[in-house]
Design a protein around this motif. Sequence first.
Motif, PDB file in Angstrom:
ATOM      1  N   GLU A 110       0.356 -15.796  -2.510  1.00 32.91           N
ATOM      2  CA  GLU A 110       0.318 -14.826  -1.418  1.00 32.91           C
ATOM      3  C   GLU A 110      -0.030 -13.280  -1.853  1.00 32.91           C
ATOM      4  N   ARG A 111       0.568 -12.920  -3.063  1.00 33.84           N
ATOM      5  CA  ARG A 111       0.576 -11.682  -3.521  1.00 33.84           C
ATOM      6  C   ARG A 111      -0.937 -11.378  -4.155  1.00 33.84           C
ATOM      7  N   LEU A 112      -1.335 -12.669  -4.772  1.00 35.94           N
ATOM      8  CA  LEU A 112      -2.975 -12.433  -5.574  1.00 35.94           C
ATOM      9  C   LEU A 112      -3.844 -12.495  -4.164  1.00 35.94           C
ATOM     10  N   TYR A 113      -3.463 -13.489  -3.281  1.00 40.02           N
ATOM     11  CA  TYR A 113      -4.547 -13.270  -2.185  1.00 40.02           C
ATOM     12  C   TYR A 113      -4.890 -11.949  -1.544  1.00 40.02           C
ATOM     13  N   LEU A 114      -3.591 -11.580  -1.416  1.00 39.56           N
ATOM     14  CA  LEU A 114      -3.667 -10.096  -0.529  1.00 39.56           C
ATOM     15  C   LEU A 114      -4.278  -9.058  -1.610  1.00 39.56           C
ATOM     16  N   MET A 115      -4.099  -9.120  -2.785  1.00 40.49           N
ATOM     17  CA  MET A 115      -4.448  -8.296  -3.808  1.00 40.49           C
ATOM     18  C   MET A 115      -6.084  -8.182  -3.585  1.00 40.49           C
ATOM     19  N   VAL A 116      -6.777  -9.529  -3.246  1.00 39.57           N
ATOM     20  CA  VAL A 116      -8.081  -9.351  -3.223  1.00 39.57           C
ATOM     21  C   VAL A 116      -8.695  -9.461  -1.711  1.00 39.57           C
ATOM     22  N   GLN A 117      -7.917  -8.956  -1.042  1.00 39.99           N
ATOM     23  CA  GLN A 117      -8.301  -9.050   0.473  1.00 39.99           C
ATOM     24  C   GLN A 117      -8.534 -10.197   1.014  1.00 39.99           C
ATOM     25  N   GLU A 118      -7.763 -11.365   0.772  1.00 43.97           N
ATOM     26  CA  GLU A 118      -8.142 -12.632   1.268  1.00 43.97           C
ATOM     27  C   GLU A 118      -6.819 -12.966   1.916  1.00 43.97           C
ATOM     28  N   PRO A 119      -6.426 -12.368   3.246  1.00 46.26           N
ATOM     29  CA  PRO A 119      -5.310 -12.842   4.004  1.00 46.26           C
ATOM     30  C   PRO A 119      -5.273 -14.273   4.445  1.00 46.26           C
ATOM     31  N   ASP A 120      -6.763 -14.549   4.967  1.00 43.08           N
ATOM     32  CA  ASP A 120      -7.015 -15.592   5.570  1.00 43.08           C
ATOM     33  C   ASP A 120      -6.465 -16.808   4.698  1.00 43.08           C
ATOM     34  N   LEU A 121      -6.875 -16.786   3.210  1.00 44.55           N
ATOM     35  CA  LEU A 121      -6.663 -17.953   2.461  1.00 44.55           C
ATOM     36  C   LEU A 121      -5.031 -18.113   2.362  1.00 44.55           C
TER      37      LEU A 121
ATOM     38  N   HIS B  97      -2.051  -9.029   9.452  1.00 42.90           N
ATOM     39  CA  HIS B  97      -3.380  -8.815   9.099  1.00 42.90           C
ATOM     40  C   HIS B  97      -4.486  -9.339   9.981  1.00 42.90           C
ATOM     41  N   ARG B  98      -3.929 -10.268  11.217  1.00 45.38           N
ATOM     42  CA  ARG B  98      -4.871 -10.624  12.096  1.00 45.38           C
ATOM     43  C   ARG B  98      -4.304 -10.546  13.440  1.00 45.38           C
ATOM     44  N   LYS B  99      -3.960  -9.424  13.633  1.00 40.86           N
ATOM     45  CA  LYS B  99      -2.946  -9.289  14.875  1.00 40.86           C
ATOM     46  C   LYS B  99      -3.811 -10.173  16.022  1.00 40.86           C
ATOM     47  N   GLU B 100      -5.171  -9.685  16.178  1.00 41.95           N
ATOM     48  CA  GLU B 100      -5.938 -10.100  17.376  1.00 41.95           C
ATOM     49  C   GLU B 100      -5.714 -11.628  17.404  1.00 41.95           C
ATOM     50  N   LEU B 101      -5.550 -12.529  16.459  1.00 42.30           N
ATOM     51  CA  LEU B 101      -5.219 -14.016  16.516  1.00 42.30           C
ATOM     52  C   LEU B 101      -3.905 -14.311  16.569  1.00 42.30           C
ATOM     53  N   LEU B 102      -2.821 -13.470  16.902  1.00 45.55           N
ATOM     54  CA  LEU B 102      -1.674 -13.933  16.675  1.00 45.55           C
ATOM     55  C   LEU B 102      -1.438 -14.864  17.897  1.00 45.55           C
TER      56      LEU B 102
END
Length: 872
Positions: free
Chosen positions: A123-134, A155-160
């Motif tokens: 998770e930490r690495l995905y977020l570091m490269v701005q890939e929260p969806d992954l 990161h995706r409040k509109e989809l909560l």
Amino acid sequence: QTDAAVNHFVEAGAYVKAVDAAILSRQWRKATEIVQRLDPAQARPYYVRMGRHYEQTGALDEAEAYFVRGGLPQDAVDMYLRAAKWDRARDVAQRHMTHTEMADLYMKTALSLETGGKLKDAERLYLMVQEPDLAINMYKKARRYDDMIRLVGQHRKELLTETYLHLAQQLETEGLFKQAESHYVNASDAQHAIRMYRENDMWDDAMRVAKDHGGEAAVKRVAYDWAVALGGEAGAKLLTKFGLIDQAIDYATESGAFDHAFHLARARKAKLPDVYLKYAMFLEDEGRFKEAEEAFVAADKPKEAIDMYVHQQDWVSAMRVAENADPGSVAEVLCAQARAAIERKDWVRAEALFIRAKKPELAVKAFKEAGRWQDAIKLTREFLPHSLQEINAEYVRFQNGEYVPEGGGPAAASGGRGAGNAGGVSEADAIVSAARQLEEGRDFSRAIDSYLRVTGAHSADHDALEAAWENAVKIAMNHVPERTSEVVATVASRLAEIKRHAQAAELYEGIDAYPQALEVYMQGGLWDSARQLARAQAPQLADMVEQRFVAHLQGNQDADTLVFAGKAAEGIDMYAQRGDWKKCLEVAQSQGPAMLLKYATLHGSVLMNQGDFVGAARVFGTHGTDASKPQHVQLYRRLYQQIFAQPPDSSAQADARAELKEVRAMLVKAVAALKAAGEAPATVEEFERAMWVATVLAAKAVAAQKGHKASAAKLAVAALRYVSLMPADKAFYEAGMACKNAGKLNTAFVLLNRYLDIAEAIEDGDAHSGLDNSDFVNTEIPFEFSIPEKSYLADDERERVRDFVLELSMNESVEQSLDQHEIDAIFKDEDTAKHALLADAVNGDRGRRAAPSYAGADGDVDAAIRAAIAQI
């Protein structure tokens, strides 16, 4: 010995060997010193090896330095990532790597961590490269829904909300209802949770969620549904337990569940009339009036049943209910019936009903409002003598224009239609009343003028207008005949203005004014009446009526009616103009072969202009061809040439076979039509050759589909005899590729080489290019043919052919020449097959002696052609 070797190598200046020896003897510090003396390019791989060493020993700083000096900063980043040194990894990546390189490395490492179950690190690495969806998807796959929701919220409040619902539905499908409930509630969609529990008969949970999150309406709904599920006494007991019987009854009636509502209401007698009342209103809306009446009476609401029947003007039923259940309403029913009679101007009936209801004063009032003062005075004298003096005074005021209706306002305010009329009566009724008095006084001409004074400006009631004007016509016909034509013309014109064309025309017919009657019928669109009248009474005008009728239908694009009316040719034309070819050809066929052929030719021409050449061939093959005109012959010639020149695509051989089936069927019809028209033998022969080409090409397609490569190759070569009828580059290309597929590389080389020569001539724009014909001497493959204007293959495909031919040219086993005997044998087989098929046709067998599949082995041309004909 290795240690000594290091020193010797250094003394000799052989630093590369010195470094190798130092590393081999694990003298890393000495290796570090020596490597400094190497060129950067020589030193780079040693820096990397040193980086690996220091990484293994845990000296990560030294390892980083050597990885960077070795030109592999990504290895340093990867090292730090494996060691969970996230900040150090980021620092190195930002200093030495592009964003894309950094992202690729982080993603690769994150995926590895994810696979190894280290989800937090991933998770930490995905977020570091701005890939929260992954990261979100990672937690979803791992069914760690809390972490998934956490990241969506961050990161995706509109989809909560959507995520909550998606998870809830998934968990519901898996039978994890409690977890699904939690997500439904978090999505503010408690109704779905309630529905879930209800569908799974988990009523206690459904009720709990309804109470906690759904509100009173939801609780009532669940209680009702639960009671229905239990049924009968158990359901009633359940509702009693929750204290919701009244609510359940209300809900049942509102939702139309009246049987259940009655069942529940029996335990609450006070609610029963209310249920009957709602049931009655439901039945009334459904038009079930008799049942509604019974329910209204059971609800002790007979007045509602009476009003229902009054609204329907079902006076018999209204009176029956009033007499049996509410005698006090009898007079109201009679008065309502009287008012309906007044609207119909049935004054005698209205008077009788008012008298029967013991309401003569209402009859007097209605007569005054209608301007029927004599009737009002007569009725007053008989039933209300004490009011006689008063009504006489009112009549005098009316005659003087001083009468004010009982309401005190203008006539319009008291319900009259003529605003501004001081008499309180509609102006139209006043004029008609005056005309009637003139008629009764036998002043007929003035009565006519008075009736004709009524116009649409006085009344919007067209029935009343028509009645007044027809009175004028009757008086003229019966008493003033010299005015008949004038009055009829005036009234007919006015009737036409209010769209009563049939009545207007009938007036003209009544005085034998047939041209005028016809004109009115046609203006009103009453064409059947107009045509019938013209045929019966004015045959000299019948053609004019028919012409106008056709023009009218054409203007409205009404082809169906044209055909139905016997105007088939005009209707067929209109179908064609609209593009409704199915209907066009269907009707044309009913009109005979000539008509069908005309429109089939037109349809095929339209399809060709649209680029649908196969569709055009299908039309001609189905409905026939017309060879009586040179332009038609040229049309069919262009059609077969276009289909023979179809470009390659990804369609299956079956598709190619379908195209050839259609063009062959068309050519069969064309040949027959050419012969019947006495066309020149050369033209007939051309089309016969084209028909045979279609047969051969179809046989080639069938053979290829069946995997009979030898047959396909022979048939493709046989088609070269007729290269003048199709694009030459296509013919030689397809023949060459068929030979290649069959392993006939010698023939393939020659034919594909010929294709490349033609392709170059096309590219050079040289239609008269002199091709080298030496390879085809003493064969039946023609030298003379047209160079196509457009190349059959795209450039990349053509280059692949060129590469293949070049490859064959360097293959010593390929002879690069045609086998004369093989080519002759192919053409001989083709001739044999052709003659045999012609013989079958003469004998009536039509070339179908063989079964519709290959009877012979691969390479049997006759069998291949027969199979093709059977299949197409």
